[in-house]
Write an enzyme that holds these catalytic residues in place. Structure first.
Site, PDB file in Angstrom:
ATOM      1  N   TYR A 149      39.264 -20.621  11.610  1.00 54.82           N
ATOM      2  CA  TYR A 149      40.331 -20.961  12.932  1.00 54.82           C
ATOM      3  C   TYR A 149      39.354 -21.186  14.021  1.00 54.82           C
ATOM      4  O   TYR A 149      39.535 -22.256  14.824  1.00 54.82           O
ATOM      5  CB  TYR A 149      41.000 -19.856  13.055  1.00 54.82           C
ATOM      6  CG  TYR A 149      41.749 -19.895  14.582  1.00 54.82           C
ATOM      7  CD1 TYR A 149      42.666 -20.717  15.182  1.00 54.82           C
ATOM      8  CD2 TYR A 149      41.585 -18.719  15.229  1.00 54.82           C
ATOM      9  CE1 TYR A 149      43.055 -20.745  16.307  1.00 54.82           C
ATOM     10  CE2 TYR A 149      42.282 -18.647  16.546  1.00 54.82           C
ATOM     11  CZ  TYR A 149      43.137 -19.684  17.130  1.00 54.82           C
ATOM     12  OH  TYR A 149      43.558 -19.851  18.343  1.00 54.82           O
ATOM     13  N   LYS A 151      38.728 -25.062  16.118  1.00 53.74           N
ATOM     14  CA  LYS A 151      38.996 -25.153  17.430  1.00 53.74           C
ATOM     15  C   LYS A 151      37.691 -25.473  18.367  1.00 53.74           C
ATOM     16  O   LYS A 151      37.859 -26.228  19.333  1.00 53.74           O
ATOM     17  CB  LYS A 151      39.424 -23.858  17.946  1.00 53.74           C
ATOM     18  CG  LYS A 151      40.717 -23.475  17.353  1.00 53.74           C
ATOM     19  CD  LYS A 151      41.993 -24.578  17.771  1.00 53.74           C
ATOM     20  CE  LYS A 151      42.535 -24.347  19.494  1.00 53.74           C
ATOM     21  NZ  LYS A 151      43.710 -25.393  19.659  1.00 53.74           N
TER      22      LYS A 151
END
Length: 491
Positions: A237, A241
Site C-alpha cells: 500500500y 502510494k
C-alpha cells in the site's frame, strides 16, 4: 498564500471527486452539500460497469448512508431533487486513461466545467495484489493527473496520499516531496516503469503456466511485499502510494498541486455528528477482535505515538487547502494531516482506554454479552512468541490430540481456537510497524495553513475546524470514537 471565505469559494464550484463511494469522499461530499448548497456540481467517479450501476452505488453507499442524516433532515422531501441537481455519479475507473469514461459528450463537458479535482481513490489494503495496487495507487494517480491537464478551467488538483509513505523512517518526518527514484532505504533506486514491467512479466508467466486465479492472487500479493521491502517500505500500500506521488511530481506542470497525507483516519470528531465511522480501520481492527474474544494481545511499544486524526478534520483541511492554493501554479505543497507533533497520544493510552470502556460497556453480540478481558501489549518479539506459545500453540496441540482421541468430536472447538491463533499472529504482523513506530510527523505546513485561515476566516474558522492540538484524546475515545465504533463499524 491567502485564505478567504471558504464557503464562498465553494459557491458555483464544479468538483470532480474520484473514489466517490470511499470513506473520505463521502464525508467531503456531505460537508460541501451541507455548508454550501449552491455548489454548482459534484461529479463522483464511481467504479461501475455502467451509469445505472454507478447511480445505484451512489444511492445505496453514499446518499443512503447514515452520514447523510442531517442533510436529509435539512431538505426533507426535497432531498432527492437536491441531490440529483448537485451530484452526478459517473461510471469510471482511474486505472484506465480518460478515467475509463466512454461518453464523449460527458468527457468534453467535464473537461470544460470541472475546476477542482480531488483524487481520493485508492486501494488501502496493506497486502494488496501488486498488479492491482500499481494500477490504482500509482498509475491511477497518473491517469487522474492526465485528465486534470485536459480541463481548461482547472484551478487546483488535490491528491490524497498517506503519511506512511515515509515508513521505516524514525524521528521527525518532514512534509517533503518524493523525487523520482527515491527509496526509503537509500540504497536502491525506484524505477516505476521497471516495476510495472516486472509485474506484467510475472502475470504473463503465470498465465502461460495456467495458474489458477487463487495462485495468481497469492503470487501477486507476495510480489508486492517483496518489491516494497526491497526498497525499504513495509507493505504494498504505502510503496505504491509513494510511487504515485513521484509520478505526480513529474506530471503536474502548471496546475496547482496539493498533496495531503493523512495518518490513521478515525471517526468524526463533531460533524455532521460525533462518532460516525465506516468499516474497521487499522488499530480498530485489533480492538474489534478483542471485544469479540478473538484477539488478546498485540506486539507494540507502549510509548509508541499513534498518529490519529478524526475524518471530519481531515476533510476540513482538504477543503481549506484547496481554497488556499487556487491559481498558485507549481505549488506542489505537502500537508501532513497528522497529530503526532502537535498532540501525541500513546499506544498504551489507547489500549487502556479501550479496555476500560469495554469493561464498563461490554459488547453485546448476537449470542449475548461478551465480557472484556485483559489485553496484553507485548514489547518484544520474544515476549510475543512466548505468549503465543503458552496461550495458543501448546493448548492447540493438546486440543488436537484430544480431538483425535474423541473421534473429532471437538472439531468446532479446535477450529475456533486455531482461528484465534491465526488472527492474533496476523494482527501482530499487520500492525507491528505502526505499533513500534518511532516516527513523528511534522505538520508545520498544516499549522501555517491553519494560522492563516484563522486570521482571515473570523467566525468561519469553526465551520472548517481542523486543529488536532485541541483534542482531548481520552474524552474523544471514551465518549465518541469507541461508542461510534460499536454502533457503525463492528458487525
Amino acid at each position: 498564500m491567502e485564505v478567504n471565505n471558504i464557503v464562498q469559494f465553494l459557491e458555483d464550484r464544479t468538483i470532480l471527486v474520484t473514489g466517490g463511494t470511499g470513506f473520505l469522499a463521502k464525508v467531503m461530499v456531505e460537508k460541501i452539500l451541507r455548508v454550501q448548497p449552491n455548489v454548482k456540481k459534484l461529479y463522483l467517479l464511481i467504479r461501475a460497469c455502467d451509469l445505472e450501476e454507478a447511480i445505484k452505488r451512489f444511492q445505496m453507499e453514499v446518499a443512503g448512508n447514515d452520514l447523510f442524516r442531517i442533510l436529509r433532515e435539512k431538505h426533507g422531501a426535497n432531498i432527492d431533487t437536491f441531490l440529483s441537481e448537485k451530484v452526478t455519479p459517473v461510471a469510471g475507473d482511474i486505472t484506465i486513461e480518460n478515467l475509463g469514461l466512454r461518453d464523449y459528450n460527458l468527457i468534453k463537458e467535464m473537461q470544460r466545467e470541472v475546476d477542482v479535482v480531488v483524487n481520493a481513490a485508492a486501494s488501502t489494503k496493506f497486502y494488496e495484489r501488486y498488479d492491482l495496487a500499481l494500477n490504482i495507487n500509482t498509475f491511477g494517480a497518473k491517469h487522474v493527473s492526465n485528465f486534470v491537464l485536459k480541463c481548461i478551467n482547472m484551478k487546483v488538483f488535490l491528491h490524497i496520499s498517506t503519511a506512511y509513505v515515509s515508513s521505516e523512517n524514525h524521528g521527525l518526518i518532514l512534509e517533503k516531496q518524493f523525487k523520482s527514484g527515491d527509496s526509503i532505504n537509500g540504497k536502491t533506486k525506484v524505477d516505476i516503469n521497471k516495476e510495472k514491467e516486472l509485474m506484467e512479466e510475472n502475470l504473463k508467466q503465470l498465465t502461460t503456466i495456467k495458474a489458477t486465479n487463487k495462485e495468481i492472487a497469492s503470487f501477486m500479493k507476495d510480489l508486492g511485499i517483496q518489491r516494497a521491502k526491497h526498497h525499504g517500505w513495509p507493505n504494498t500500500y504505502v510503496f505504491t502510494k509513494a510511487m504515485g506521488e513521484m509520478l505526480l511530481g513529474e506530471l503536474r506542470k502548471d496546475v496547482p498541486l496539493v498533496i495531503l497525507r493523512p495518518s490513521i483516519v478515525s471517526s468524526t470528531y463533531k460533524e455532521p455528528f460525533p462518532g460516525w465511522i465506516e468499516n474497521l480501520r487499522t488499530i480498530d481492527t485489533v480492538f474489534a477482535g478483542y471485544i469479540k474474544g478473538t484477539a488478546t494481545c498485540l506486539r507494540g511499544d507502549p510509548d509508541c505515538i499513534m498518529d490519529i486524526v478524526p475524518v471530519d478534520m481531515v476533510v476540513n483541511a482538504m477543503i481549506v487547502a484547496m481554497a488556499a492554493h487556487v491559481n498558485h501554479p507549481n505549488s506542489g505543497i505537502i500537508y501532513h494531516g497528522t497529530s503526532s507533533a502537535s498532540n501525541p497520544v500513546k499506544l498504551h493510552q489507547i489500549v487502556d482506554w479501550s479496555v476500560e470502556y469495554f469493561t464498563k460497556h461490554p459488547y453485546i453480540s448476537k449470542d449475548g454479552s461478551i465480557k472484556a478481558r485483559d489485553f496484553k501489549l507485548l514489547t518484544s518479539e520474544t515476549s510475543f512468541q512466548k505468549y503465543i506459545a503458552i496461550h495458543y500453540q501448546l493448548p492447540l496441540k493438546a486440543l488436537k490430540i484430544a480431538n483425535m482421541v474423541l473421534c473429532h468430536a471437538l472439531d468446532g472447538v479446535y477450529t475456533d481456537f486455531s482461528r484465534k491463533l491465526q488472527i492474533g499472529t496476523l494482527f501482530s504482523d499487520l500492525f507491528k510497524h505502526y505499533a513500534l513506530s518511532k516516527a513523528i510527523y511534522d505538520d508545520s505546513n498544516l499549522k501555517n495553513l491553519l494560522n492563516i485561515y484563522k486570521e482571515n476566516a473570523d467566525d468561519e474558522a469553526q465551520v472548517f475546524f481542523f486543529n488536532t492540538s485541541s483534542i482531548n484524546w481520552k474524552d474523544y475515545y471514551m465518549n465518541t470514537h469507541l461508542p461510534g465504533l460499536v454502533k457503525y463499524a463492528i458487525k
